[in-house]
Design an enzyme around this catalytic site. Structure first.
Site, mmCIF file in Angstrom:
data_model
loop_
_atom_site.group_PDB
_atom_site.id
_atom_site.type_symbol
_atom_site.label_atom_id
_atom_site.label_comp_id
_atom_site.label_asym_id
_atom_site.label_seq_id
_atom_site.Cartn_x
_atom_site.Cartn_y
_atom_site.Cartn_z
ATOM 1 N N ALA A 166 0.840 -1.203 0.000
ATOM 2 C CA ALA A 166 0.000 0.000 0.000
ATOM 3 C C ALA A 166 0.863 1.236 0.000
ATOM 4 O O ALA A 166 2.033 1.190 0.369
ATOM 5 C CB ALA A 166 -0.877 0.008 1.255
ATOM 6 N N GLY B 55 0.593 4.841 1.732
ATOM 7 C CA GLY B 55 -0.191 5.673 2.649
ATOM 8 C C GLY B 55 0.284 7.109 2.625
ATOM 9 O O GLY B 55 1.081 7.505 1.785
ATOM 10 N N GLU C 91 5.341 4.315 1.794
ATOM 11 C CA GLU C 91 4.883 3.139 1.056
ATOM 12 C C GLU C 91 5.129 1.925 1.933
ATOM 13 O O GLU C 91 6.080 1.905 2.715
ATOM 14 C CB GLU C 91 5.721 2.964 -0.195
ATOM 15 C CG GLU C 91 5.523 4.024 -1.254
ATOM 16 C CD GLU C 91 6.667 3.975 -2.250
ATOM 17 O OE1 GLU C 91 6.477 3.379 -3.322
ATOM 18 O OE2 GLU C 91 7.725 4.522 -1.952
ATOM 19 N N ASP D 204 -5.031 7.976 15.628
ATOM 20 C CA ASP D 204 -5.490 7.749 14.254
ATOM 21 C C ASP D 204 -6.074 6.347 14.101
ATOM 22 O O ASP D 204 -5.761 5.633 13.148
ATOM 23 C CB ASP D 204 -4.329 7.961 13.276
ATOM 24 C CG ASP D 204 -4.829 8.161 11.838
ATOM 25 O OD1 ASP D 204 -6.041 8.399 11.667
ATOM 26 O OD2 ASP D 204 -4.026 8.059 10.894
HETATM 27 N N1 LIG Z 1 2.823 -4.739 9.269
HETATM 28 C C1 LIG Z 1 2.060 -4.721 8.176
HETATM 29 N N2 LIG Z 1 1.759 -5.858 7.537
HETATM 30 C C2 LIG Z 1 0.987 -5.836 6.427
HETATM 31 N N3 LIG Z 1 0.436 -4.746 5.906
HETATM 32 C C3 LIG Z 1 0.697 -3.572 6.503
HETATM 33 C C4 LIG Z 1 1.527 -3.491 7.657
HETATM 34 N N4 LIG Z 1 1.597 -2.205 8.032
HETATM 35 C C5 LIG Z 1 0.858 -1.520 7.169
HETATM 36 N N5 LIG Z 1 0.320 -2.320 6.236
HETATM 37 C C6 LIG Z 1 -0.557 -1.943 5.122
HETATM 38 O O1 LIG Z 1 -0.163 -0.679 4.647
HETATM 39 C C7 LIG Z 1 -1.243 0.251 4.779
HETATM 40 C C8 LIG Z 1 -0.682 1.607 5.081
HETATM 41 O O2 LIG Z 1 0.149 1.505 6.220
HETATM 42 P P1 LIG Z 1 0.226 2.661 7.280
HETATM 43 O O3 LIG Z 1 -1.171 2.954 7.726
HETATM 44 O O4 LIG Z 1 1.205 2.325 8.337
HETATM 45 O O5 LIG Z 1 0.797 3.820 6.355
HETATM 46 P P2 LIG Z 1 0.427 5.356 6.413
HETATM 47 O O6 LIG Z 1 1.243 6.028 5.373
HETATM 48 O O7 LIG Z 1 0.614 5.843 7.792
HETATM 49 O O8 LIG Z 1 -1.093 5.295 6.011
HETATM 50 P P3 LIG Z 1 -2.290 6.281 6.353
HETATM 51 O O9 LIG Z 1 -2.506 7.019 5.079
HETATM 52 O O10 LIG Z 1 -3.396 5.347 6.694
HETATM 53 O O11 LIG Z 1 -1.910 7.140 7.490
HETATM 54 C C9 LIG Z 1 -2.125 -0.332 5.856
HETATM 55 O O12 LIG Z 1 -3.470 0.069 5.712
HETATM 56 C C10 LIG Z 1 -1.980 -1.813 5.617
HETATM 57 O O13 LIG Z 1 -2.844 -2.230 4.574
#
Ligand SMILES: Nc1ncnc2c1ncn2[C@@H]1O[C@H](COP(=O)(O)OP(=O)(O)OP(=O)(O)O)[C@@H](O)[C@H]1O
Length: 666
Positions: A314, A316, A320, A435
């Site tokens: 993903a 986010g 990434e 969050d």
């Molecule tokens: N440990 C993990 N194992 C598998 N998938 C994960 C893990 N950590 C995160 N992900 C996937 O990656 C996505 C985004 O991760 P994360 O929320 O940490 O990133 P972010 O950039 O902070 O996102 P957001 O936009 O939600 O704030 C999660 O919704 C999940 O689908």
């Protein structure tokens, strides 16, 4: 008053230190001045050395006496003893005498070869020229003495030949990678050491075991599987059943070369293959278990090249997320790469917080665990390796929704118990998540829920603090944050948990607001508009003071959830407690965990009975990124060889050429 002030400023401007008086600056030619300066500096240095020598001889004598007392290891404590104080007083007196003498000399020198010393630094301003000046001088000297005694104390510790207890334990290690420090010596378990190539090991059979996620040829360079028999010689493993081990060792030793194996009967083949596979599995487990605990501060960060990137999971807001595989252990992990491109002021605080919070809290079963921090090829590439969890609750629920499926009540309870348990752990450790939402809750194939994404998390104190207003995704944002976005506490997380509970029960977001006023409206519509009687202090909240809200009666929520047979009254009572508008009435994680809903029938189901779906992150199989060179070669296929050669030399793809408006002449 103002005149005095400006006088003082003027004095300061035209005064200066010994070397800087107006007279000196204007009357002595630059080279002469330089020489005089050097001479003064040399004299100062000599004086300082003499002082140090004297001090050292006092210290040495003192230490000798102390050694006889057999108290050397506690050299630090010695500083507090009366002997030490006496010594210091003695030393200070001696220095006072010295400085008196020095001052005398300096005075003489001053009269002899330099213009009168100006006031700054010695307090000889025109105003302090006589008695007052002397008084000022004495006060300054006292201050200098105080400072000197502090310096003496520090030097005392620094010069101590006695090794300090902590220092003995500090290990140092050098860089031997392109980036990132090497592992400290002896930090690896003995089995690693035995992996040095040995002549006879080359001919020994090789385990063919591969991780199911890895394509052929991907992990050829992983040494552990290949030399499983080497590991055998490393050290007897006390945790393994020794008898079974020797039995297996026999089988293993008798195992023929892989090509001979092919010629054997199915039965023999099976016999040997099993033994080999089992051995490789056990050795892998053994190695992983023996890996040292990771302390980033001590061991530093390994390079990302320790991992193979399998696919993107993903992207986010803050980075990434990839699925990766540890080349040494085969372990599959999630690698979050922090976005640093736009950072002009160093490492982003959000990333630091996330790492810090997870290292602090990740030991709980329901909080995602960080394995290590890794560095990429540049300082702008920082990765966090976490345990890989197959789903997040949002994508799992999307899948279920598409199939018109819902969680059963027992399943809802199991999920909520895990969420509350992780939350209690965070709050008990003074961590606000800030969050919480379904996409930040990970969910494993074995039914374990884990709180993830600590990009907005931070520690809180026991008093209410002013915190960043823009936290918590709108749909999960609490009313107090919406109405007065500055002061809040753990209650904001509990509101989000209420929203998640409602979503798990009804399979749709509870308050999908389009903007902040709409969000408040949706909440009040469902729960009823609060007033001073239900929420004392409401009138003081910034937004409430300035906006008049529609007055909705309470009851819509119970109508939807209990009337719609989504949850029974006991369950609704918990939901209602989590969604109390007044934060002080909201349930805490601990109170929610002890709610009677969890003892009510149907009871929470075992985790194995939670839904299982193939994870998107595993299905959308790793299109491993092609290197630049591979991309170039692919684009040159079918091109005129002369052109291809030319572009290869330039390291430019044909499409890059056209997009930049260039054309080859041939
Ligand atoms: N440990 C993990 N194992 C598998 N998938 C994960 C893990 N950590 C995160 N992900 C996937 O990656 C996505 C985004 O991760 P994360 O929320 O940490 O990133 P972010 O950039 O902070 O996102 P957001 O936009 O939600 O704030 C999660 O919704 C999940 O689908």
């Amino acid at each position: 008053m103002s005149r005095n002030h400006s006088d003082r400023r003027r004095n300061r401007k035209y005064s200066g230190s010994d070397d800087d008086s107006a007279e000196t600056r204007f009357s002595i030619p630059p080279r002469e001045a330089e020489k005089a300066k050097e001479e003064r500096y040399r004299r100062e240095r000599n004086r300082e050395n003499e002082r140090r020598d004297r001090k050292r001889s006092v210290d040495d004598g003192h230490r000798d006496r102390e050694a006889k007392d057999k108290h050397r290891d506690y050299d630090r404590g010695r500083r507090g003893s009366p002997t030490s104080r006496d010594r210091r007083r003695h030393e200070e007196n001696r220095r006072d005498r010295d400085s008196e003498k020095d001052r005398g000399h300096r005075k003489d020198r001053r009269t002899a070869d330099s213009p009168p010393k100006s006031k700054k630094g010695r307090g000889e301003s025109p105003k302090h020229s006589s008695e007052k000046g002397q008084l000022f001088d004495r006060v300054l000297n006292l201050k200098v003495k105080e400072q000197d005694s502090k310096v003496l104390e520090i030097e005392d510790v620094e010069m101590s030949p006695t090794p300090l207890l902590e220092e003995v334990e500090i290990k140092t290690f050098t860089l031997d990678y392109d980036f990132g420090p090497a592992r400290p010596p002896n930090s690896l378990p003995p089995v690693y050491e035995s992996l040095e190539p040995e002549p006879e090991s080359a001919s020994k059979p090789v385990s063919t075991e591969k991780h199911p996620d890895v394509e052929d040829g991907e992990i050829d360079d992983i040494s552990f599987d290949k030399s499983a028999d080497n590991l055998k010689e490393a050290e007897p493993n006390s945790t393994l059943d020794q008898e079974a081990l020797s039995d297996e060792d026999e089988k293993f030793a008798a195992t023929p070369e892989p090509d001979e194996l092919e010629l054997m009967s199915e039965e023999d083949k099976h016999f040997h293959k099993d033994a080999m596979e089992k051995r490789a599995e056990e050795r892998n487990r053994e190695i992983i278990a023996a890996l040292p605990t990771y302390y980033p501060g001590l061991y530093g960060c390994q390079p990302i090249s320790e991992y193979k990137i399998l696919n993107t999971i993903a992207e986010g807001t803050y980075g990434e997320v990839f699925r990766g595989q540890n080349k040494r252990t085969d372990e599959i992990v999630a690698l979050k790469r922090f976005k640093l491109e736009k950072e002009k002021e160093g490492f982003p605080i959000t990333a630091l917080r996330e790492i810090n919070m997870l290292l602090k809290a990740g030991s709980h079963e329901n909080v995602v665990n960080v394995k290590e921090i890794l560095v990429g090829s540049s300082n702008n590439d920082i990765f966090m390796a976490m345990e890989f969890i197959e789903h997040d609750l949002k994508s799992l629920m999307d899948k279920m929704r598409n199939r018109y499926e819902k969680f059963k009540t027992g399943q809802q309870k199991t999920l909520m118990l895990q969420l509350l348990s992780g939350m209690k752990h965070l709050h008990d450790n003074w961590i606000l998540h800030r969050d919480l939402k379904t996409s930040n809750l990970l969910f494993s194939h074995s039914g374990v829920l884990k709180i993830a994404d600590f990009g907005l998390a931070r520690e809180f104190g026991d008093r209410r603090q002013k915190l960043t207003p823009l936290v918590v995704t709108l749909w999960y944002r609490s009313p107090e944050l919406l109405l007065e976005p500055l002061t809040y506490s753990t209650h904001v997380d509990m509101w989000s948990i209420g929203c998640i509970m409602g979503e798990i029960i009804s399979m749709e977001p509870m308050f999908p607001g389009k903007n902040e006023p709409n969000q408040v409206d949706l909440i009040f519509r469902a729960i009823g508009t609060p007033d001073e009687s239900t929420w004392p202090g409401l009138k003081d909240l910034a937004i409430w003071r300035n906006v008049s809200f529609e007055k909705y009666p309470s009851g819509a929520l119970i109508q939807k959830y209990v009337g719609g047979h989504c949850v029974n009254k006991i369950g609704f009572n918990l939901l209602n407690g989590l969604l109390a508008l007044n934060p002080t009435n909201r349930l805490t994680a601990d109170e929610a965990l002890n709610h009677s809903w969890f003892q009510d029938h149907p009871l929470p189901v075992p985790r194995s009975q939670l839904p299982k779906y193939p994870a998107k992150s595993e299905l959308n199989a790793a299109v491993p990124r092609k290197s630049r060179k591979e991309q170039l070669e692919e684009s040159l296929k079918g091109l005129d060889p002369k052109k291809a050669e030319f572009l290869r030399k330039l390291n430019v793809r044909p499409d890059q050429l056209t997009s930049s408006g260039f054309h080859l002449k041939f």
